[in-house]
Design a protein around this motif. Sequence first.
Motif, PDB file in Angstrom:
ATOM      1  N   GLU A 369       0.815  -1.203   0.000  1.00  0.00           N
ATOM      2  CA  GLU A 369       0.000   0.000   0.000  1.00  0.00           C
ATOM      3  C   GLU A 369       0.854   1.262   0.000  1.00  0.00           C
ATOM      4  O   GLU A 369       0.446   2.306  -0.505  1.00  0.00           O
ATOM      5  N   ALA A 372       2.307   1.548  -3.871  1.00  0.00           N
ATOM      6  CA  ALA A 372       1.460   1.337  -5.048  1.00  0.00           C
ATOM      7  C   ALA A 372       1.286   2.627  -5.845  1.00  0.00           C
ATOM      8  O   ALA A 372       1.252   2.612  -7.076  1.00  0.00           O
ATOM      9  N   ARG A 373       1.169   3.768  -5.156  1.00  0.00           N
ATOM     10  CA  ARG A 373       0.997   5.037  -5.868  1.00  0.00           C
ATOM     11  C   ARG A 373       2.271   5.457  -6.586  1.00  0.00           C
ATOM     12  O   ARG A 373       2.229   6.156  -7.593  1.00  0.00           O
ATOM     13  N   ASP A 376       2.112   3.551  -9.725  1.00  0.00           N
ATOM     14  CA  ASP A 376       0.809   3.680 -10.377  1.00  0.00           C
ATOM     15  C   ASP A 376       0.242   2.306 -10.740  1.00  0.00           C
ATOM     16  O   ASP A 376      -0.163   2.058 -11.879  1.00  0.00           O
ATOM     17  N   GLU A 377       0.252   1.421  -9.782  1.00  0.00           N
ATOM     18  CA  GLU A 377      -0.294   0.080  -9.958  1.00  0.00           C
ATOM     19  C   GLU A 377      -1.310  -0.199  -8.860  1.00  0.00           C
ATOM     20  O   GLU A 377      -1.283   0.423  -7.785  1.00  0.00           O
ATOM     21  N   LYS A 378      -2.204  -1.148  -9.108  1.00  0.00           N
ATOM     22  CA  LYS A 378      -3.142  -1.574  -8.091  1.00  0.00           C
ATOM     23  C   LYS A 378      -2.401  -2.348  -6.996  1.00  0.00           C
ATOM     24  O   LYS A 378      -1.373  -2.955  -7.236  1.00  0.00           O
ATOM     25  N   ASP A 380      -3.210  -5.099  -5.434  1.00  0.00           N
ATOM     26  CA  ASP A 380      -3.121  -6.536  -5.699  1.00  0.00           C
ATOM     27  C   ASP A 380      -2.011  -6.845  -6.686  1.00  0.00           C
ATOM     28  O   ASP A 380      -1.317  -7.867  -6.557  1.00  0.00           O
ATOM     29  N   ARG A 381      -1.845  -5.977  -7.658  1.00  0.00           N
ATOM     30  CA  ARG A 381      -0.779  -6.170  -8.649  1.00  0.00           C
ATOM     31  C   ARG A 381       0.590  -6.066  -8.000  1.00  0.00           C
ATOM     32  O   ARG A 381       1.487  -6.869  -8.272  1.00  0.00           O
TER      33      ARG A 381
END
Length: 438
Positions: A369, A372-373, A376-378, A380-381
């Motif tokens: 978490e 992730a930003r 720029d990925e989800k 879960d990814r």
Amino acid sequence: MSLKRKFAIDIEPVPATADATEPVLVSFGGVRPPPLETPFSVYRSSLTTAPVGSVRAQYRVVTAETPTLQLYGDNYSEPSGAEDQCEYYVGVVDRERGKVRIMRAPVVHLDPKLKLVSATVDERVDKSSMMASRNALGETFGNKRAKSAIKAIERGKIDADALDRAADNLQSTVAMSLDFVPTPEALAQELALDDPLPPHDAETDDVTKVYPISQLFPAAYRSSLERVAVDLLKHQSPEALAELKLRSANDPDVGPAGPTYMEREIFRLMAVPKPTKRDITRCALALYALYLARLGLCREATLKRHQTVHEQTGMPLDMAAALTAAFCEKVAVAANRSRVTVTPRARTRITCHVLAVLLHLQSFALSAEDVARDVDEKIDRVQMLLRGMGCSSTSLSAAQLKERGESGLERKSTRFSLSAPLRIVDLTKRKGGKPGRK
């Protein structure tokens, strides 16, 4: 009465020299040799660099001419293959000294040619017109059997022009197909691109060497980014800060989520009163991860010029050229044209490199978490990629959650830790055996 007389002589071998007056043995083709008074000319090349005594040094051209004949011969235009198997020598008797000089002599065959014949030009007979006339006679005056034979010959005739056109078309088709056949170097590069993981050592027991920092963060990039880090940490350079396009918590366009993890890490290091060498290296590593993450978000129009990559990502111009060549892919769009773009496969490679750098920054334990930003990925990814890189997930205890001010329902309670030796998971498959995105 016999005229033979016996006398003693000594043999005096003469070493091979570059003298053009050495004897030459000549053989004649034809029925009769030329008259004895025929003058002969012997030529040798003055430009040859062959060593004296070698076969090339014995190359000779012999010519002669009579009122009716032209004689020409050389000993190199059509070699027989037996030049190295035997040698010819000539003995010259010196009666005054009582010695015989033994000298090596090359052999030249002379072919005669009549002067009257050499002035004529061979006439070629056009057999195609003869065959056309013959077929016309057969069609007009021939019987049924002759006409059938003529038609059979016509059916079996080969159209040479059609064969030439077919050969040209086939050659052009093969040449066009060969333009798209990859070279061995291109195949090796393609196989390397299929593996999204950074350079790694699966056998080591030291977690710091699983993804070696020397291969993950090359020295050429490190020296350049450490100079940028010095301007940020020690000099607090406004120019360097503006070029990086960093967003602090007070910026109006930062959004409710606040700065990204790498931006927060760089601002935290800038707040250190007296930055050490370790802080400068850590800042350079965070800058490298920031540049890589921004490169993965560049559009195809931006990647056309290194200057636009530099302007959008903030990385130095030389690094923009190097990272574009290392991580982006060239996709063929025509026979001799290609475009540079960030394919899904290249995007995965960039994300894995960024995660490996962040693992070094976070003591090899990450929360998906948090980062992730940045990529720029989800979430879960990112979690799937971390598992594919050999990280194992662990949940924080209640005491740790209370210390961090979080509840057990928040997804940040799961952290991914890297351990050694490395256990790689295939990133091309998701849970349940379904193929995933590379």
